[in-house]
Motif scaffolding. Structure first.
Motif, PDB file in Angstrom:
ATOM      1  N   SER A  42       0.832  -1.197   0.000  1.00 41.45           N
ATOM      2  CA  SER A  42       0.000   0.000   0.000  1.00 41.45           C
ATOM      3  C   SER A  42       0.864   1.244   0.000  1.00 41.45           C
ATOM      4  N   ASP A  43       0.417   2.258  -0.719  1.00 41.62           N
ATOM      5  CA  ASP A  43       1.063   3.560  -0.645  1.00 41.62           C
ATOM      6  C   ASP A  43       0.727   4.265   0.666  1.00 41.62           C
ATOM      7  N   PHE A  44      -0.374   3.848   1.304  1.00 44.39           N
ATOM      8  CA  PHE A  44      -0.806   4.489   2.548  1.00 44.39           C
ATOM      9  C   PHE A  44       0.071   4.054   3.713  1.00 44.39           C
ATOM     10  N   ARG A  45       0.225   4.943   4.670  1.00 42.37           N
ATOM     11  CA  ARG A  45       1.150   4.720   5.777  1.00 42.37           C
ATOM     12  C   ARG A  45       0.394   4.482   7.080  1.00 42.37           C
ATOM     13  N   VAL A  46       1.055   3.779   7.980  1.00 38.55           N
ATOM     14  CA  VAL A  46       0.606   3.775   9.375  1.00 38.55           C
ATOM     15  C   VAL A  46       0.711   5.201   9.890  1.00 38.55           C
ATOM     16  N   HIS A  47      -0.352   5.682  10.544  1.00 38.23           N
ATOM     17  CA  HIS A  47      -0.301   7.052  11.043  1.00 38.23           C
ATOM     18  C   HIS A  47      -1.207   7.198  12.253  1.00 38.23           C
ATOM     19  N   GLN A  48      -0.807   8.083  13.164  1.00 40.82           N
ATOM     20  CA  GLN A  48      -1.568   8.363  14.380  1.00 40.82           C
ATOM     21  C   GLN A  48      -1.938   9.839  14.426  1.00 40.82           C
ATOM     22  N   TRP A  49      -3.181  10.103  14.837  1.00 42.24           N
ATOM     23  CA  TRP A  49      -3.631  11.463  15.114  1.00 42.24           C
ATOM     24  C   TRP A  49      -3.927  11.555  16.600  1.00 42.24           C
ATOM     25  N   LYS A  50      -3.305  12.505  17.281  1.00 39.73           N
ATOM     26  CA  LYS A  50      -3.467  12.658  18.723  1.00 39.73           C
ATOM     27  C   LYS A  50      -4.709  13.494  19.021  1.00 39.73           C
ATOM     28  N   TRP A  51      -5.549  12.991  19.908  1.00 38.19           N
ATOM     29  CA  TRP A  51      -6.774  13.686  20.262  1.00 38.19           C
ATOM     30  C   TRP A  51      -6.486  15.026  20.933  1.00 38.19           C
ATOM     31  N   SER A  52      -5.448  15.092  21.736  1.00 36.58           N
ATOM     32  CA  SER A  52      -5.135  16.351  22.417  1.00 36.58           C
ATOM     33  C   SER A  52      -4.876  17.471  21.415  1.00 36.58           C
ATOM     34  N   VAL A  53      -4.251  17.140  20.288  1.00 40.36           N
ATOM     35  CA  VAL A  53      -3.971  18.141  19.246  1.00 40.36           C
ATOM     36  C   VAL A  53      -5.249  18.484  18.486  1.00 40.36           C
ATOM     37  N   ALA A  54      -5.993  17.449  18.071  1.00 38.35           N
ATOM     38  CA  ALA A  54      -7.196  17.680  17.282  1.00 38.35           C
ATOM     39  C   ALA A  54      -8.269  18.409  18.083  1.00 38.35           C
ATOM     40  N   GLN A 255      -7.681  -0.980   8.510  1.00 38.36           N
ATOM     41  CA  GLN A 255      -8.279  -0.829   9.825  1.00 38.36           C
ATOM     42  C   GLN A 255      -7.934   0.538  10.415  1.00 38.36           C
ATOM     43  N   ILE A 256      -8.903   1.113  11.124  1.00 38.55           N
ATOM     44  CA  ILE A 256      -8.698   2.362  11.844  1.00 38.55           C
ATOM     45  C   ILE A 256      -9.165   2.153  13.271  1.00 38.55           C
ATOM     46  N   PHE A 257      -8.293   2.405  14.241  1.00 35.43           N
ATOM     47  CA  PHE A 257      -8.582   2.202  15.658  1.00 35.43           C
ATOM     48  C   PHE A 257      -8.794   3.552  16.334  1.00 35.43           C
ATOM     49  N   VAL A 258      -9.831   3.633  17.181  1.00 34.86           N
ATOM     50  CA  VAL A 258     -10.126   4.834  17.956  1.00 34.86           C
ATOM     51  C   VAL A 258     -10.185   4.449  19.429  1.00 34.86           C
ATOM     52  N   VAL A 259      -9.417   5.129  20.258  1.00 30.42           N
ATOM     53  CA  VAL A 259      -9.330   4.796  21.676  1.00 30.42           C
ATOM     54  C   VAL A 259     -10.486   5.462  22.418  1.00 30.42           C
ATOM     55  N   MET A 260     -11.351   4.646  23.005  1.00 30.38           N
ATOM     56  CA  MET A 260     -12.502   5.160  23.752  1.00 30.38           C
ATOM     57  C   MET A 260     -12.236   5.204  25.251  1.00 30.38           C
ATOM     58  N   GLN A 261     -11.218   4.454  25.695  1.00 31.81           N
ATOM     59  CA  GLN A 261     -10.902   4.413  27.128  1.00 31.81           C
ATOM     60  C   GLN A 261      -9.508   3.813  27.300  1.00 31.81           C
ATOM     61  N   GLY A 262      -8.758   4.329  28.269  1.00 30.51           N
ATOM     62  CA  GLY A 262      -7.478   3.733  28.630  1.00 30.51           C
ATOM     63  C   GLY A 262      -6.318   4.233  27.794  1.00 30.51           C
ATOM     64  N   HIS A 263      -5.163   3.612  28.039  1.00 28.71           N
ATOM     65  CA  HIS A 263      -3.986   3.940  27.244  1.00 28.71           C
ATOM     66  C   HIS A 263      -3.105   2.704  27.138  1.00 28.71           C
ATOM     67  N   GLY A 264      -2.218   2.739  26.144  1.00 24.30           N
ATOM     68  CA  GLY A 264      -1.347   1.592  25.906  1.00 24.30           C
ATOM     69  C   GLY A 264      -0.352   1.910  24.811  1.00 24.30           C
ATOM     70  N   ALA A 265       0.210   0.857  24.237  1.00 20.80           N
ATOM     71  CA  ALA A 265       1.216   0.997  23.190  1.00 20.80           C
ATOM     72  C   ALA A 265       1.028  -0.124  22.187  1.00 20.80           C
ATOM     73  N   SER A 266       1.358   0.150  20.940  1.00 19.54           N
ATOM     74  CA  SER A 266       1.243  -0.844  19.879  1.00 19.54           C
ATOM     75  C   SER A 266       2.499  -0.832  19.026  1.00 19.54           C
ATOM     76  N   ILE A 281      -5.648   5.693  15.043  1.00 17.74           N
ATOM     77  CA  ILE A 281      -4.501   5.060  14.392  1.00 17.74           C
ATOM     78  C   ILE A 281      -4.989   4.391  13.118  1.00 17.74           C
ATOM     79  N   ALA A 282      -4.380   4.729  11.990  1.00 18.98           N
ATOM     80  CA  ALA A 282      -4.714   4.139  10.695  1.00 18.98           C
ATOM     81  C   ALA A 282      -3.692   3.054  10.355  1.00 18.98           C
ATOM     82  N   VAL A 283      -4.207   1.879   9.960  1.00 20.34           N
ATOM     83  CA  VAL A 283      -3.340   0.732   9.657  1.00 20.34           C
ATOM     84  C   VAL A 283      -3.714   0.173   8.282  1.00 20.34           C
ATOM     85  N   PRO A 284      -2.857   0.375   7.266  1.00 21.93           N
ATOM     86  CA  PRO A 284      -3.146  -0.223   5.954  1.00 21.93           C
ATOM     87  C   PRO A 284      -3.123  -1.747   6.017  1.00 21.93           C
TER      88      PRO A 284
END
Length: 320
Positions: A42-54, A255-266, A281-284
């Motif tokens: 895929s030309d698309f990349r793994v990418h994260q958007w931080k809620w605090s910024v948005a 797949q696109i993941f949206v965190v509704m509760q908690g925190h972690g690492a991937s 988090i966007a995952v091609p």
């Protein structure tokens, strides 16, 4: 030789050149980009958007832009690849959206299917095909394609949510239609708190309570929401207990993941990503995925998996 007469060519080179002039591409020539390849890329990349910024951006938008000037007050999550100004992944697009107390967002309808995961809301609502229902924190709300939908807010505090749509897929297939409601905001025919298009936080948490973790150790407790009315978008709700670490895998679905509760690492595609409430988090497809919950976590994910299953394109691979 007439331009469209290929019967008298004498060499392969002549045939290749003549065919090219007729917008025919010979399959025997070497191509800079092959038609087929060994495995997905895929030309698309793994990418994260931080809620605090948005969230800060949405707060500024709420000060500067009224719903009278914007069809929707949102920030679209554009994948940072060259030439892309819209899509989050190949078939999916997502955005953060906000509405202020007392505001309404006028009704419209469009071909793409859509849903909302409500991040912060008390008193916001949606009208879908004349039926009004709440949009409260933790809810997931569907808008099947070509359904009238508009929003409003009767509460006291600014509301925020995540939007997910299949707009890039609709662009690819080209059956795009859009229409604004002639009344501006669609009139309410009925109030339906138990709308089939609304999955409340309480209902999904109860369903997760009653669901066993998957036997393979890839997903923890996970349920699929009923999206038969919008079959190009699959939605999962998943819960991971503190300390949960998934087995790594990859699959062909975007797949696109949206965190509704908690925190972690991937670990996603070899990239370490720390996440917390509201992050996206966007995952091609065909990218390695491994999740670790640092405390109790709940995530919503959107995917084109069910569409790929229907087309027989779906493939899943354990990486450990």
């Amino acid at each position: 030789m007439p331009l469209d007469d290929l019967s008298s060519v004498r060499t392969v080179d002549e045939l290749t050149a003549a065919a090219a002039g007729l917008d025919l591409t010979p399959g025997w020539v070497n191509r800079p980009v092959p038609i087929l390849w060994k495995e997905p890329k895929s030309d698309f990349r793994v990418h994260q958007w931080k809620w605090s910024v948005a969230r800060a951006g949405l707060d500024s938008a709420a000060r500067l832009i009224g719903t009278d000037l914007a069809e929707r007050r949102n920030l679209i999550m554009r994948n940072p690849i060259p030439g892309n100004d819209l899509a989050t992944l190949r078939t999916l697009i997502c955005a953060y959206q906000t509405i202020l107390p007392g505001e309404t967002a006028r009704s419209h309808r469009h071909t793409p299917h859509a849903f909302r995961a409500i991040l912060e809301s008390q008193g916001a609502w949606s009208i879908v095909n004349g039926e009004k229902h709440p949009m409260e924190t933790g809810d997931v709300v569907l808008t099947p394609g070509w359904s009238w939908h508009g929003h409003g807010h009767d509460g006291d505090a600014q509301a925020y949510w995540f939007d997910g749509l299949d707009v890039p897929l609709t662009h690819l297939l080209e059956p795009m239609f859009f229409e604004e409601h002639p009344a501006g905001l669609e009139p309410v025919r009925a109030v339906t708190p138990d709308s089939p298009f609304r999955f409340t936080w309480g209902a999904t948490q109860k369903a997760l309570d009653e669901t066993r973790p998957d036997d393979g150790g890839f997903f923890g407790r996970r349920i699929a929401l009923d999206t038969q009315t919008m079959p190009t978008i699959g939605i999962h709700m998943q819960r991971w207990q503190s300390g949960f670490r998934s087995r790594p895998y990859r699959c062909t679905a975007n797949q696109i993941f949206v965190v509704m509760q908690g925190h972690g690492a991937s670990q996603i595609g070899g990239e370490a990503i720390d996440w917390s409430f509201g992050d996206t988090i966007a995952v091609p497809g065909w990218t390695s995925i491994e999740h670790h919950a640092k405390d109790d976590a709940v995530l919503v994910s959107m995917t084109d998996e069910f569409l790929q299953r229907w087309t027989k394109y779906w493939r899943f691979e354990s990486l450990a």
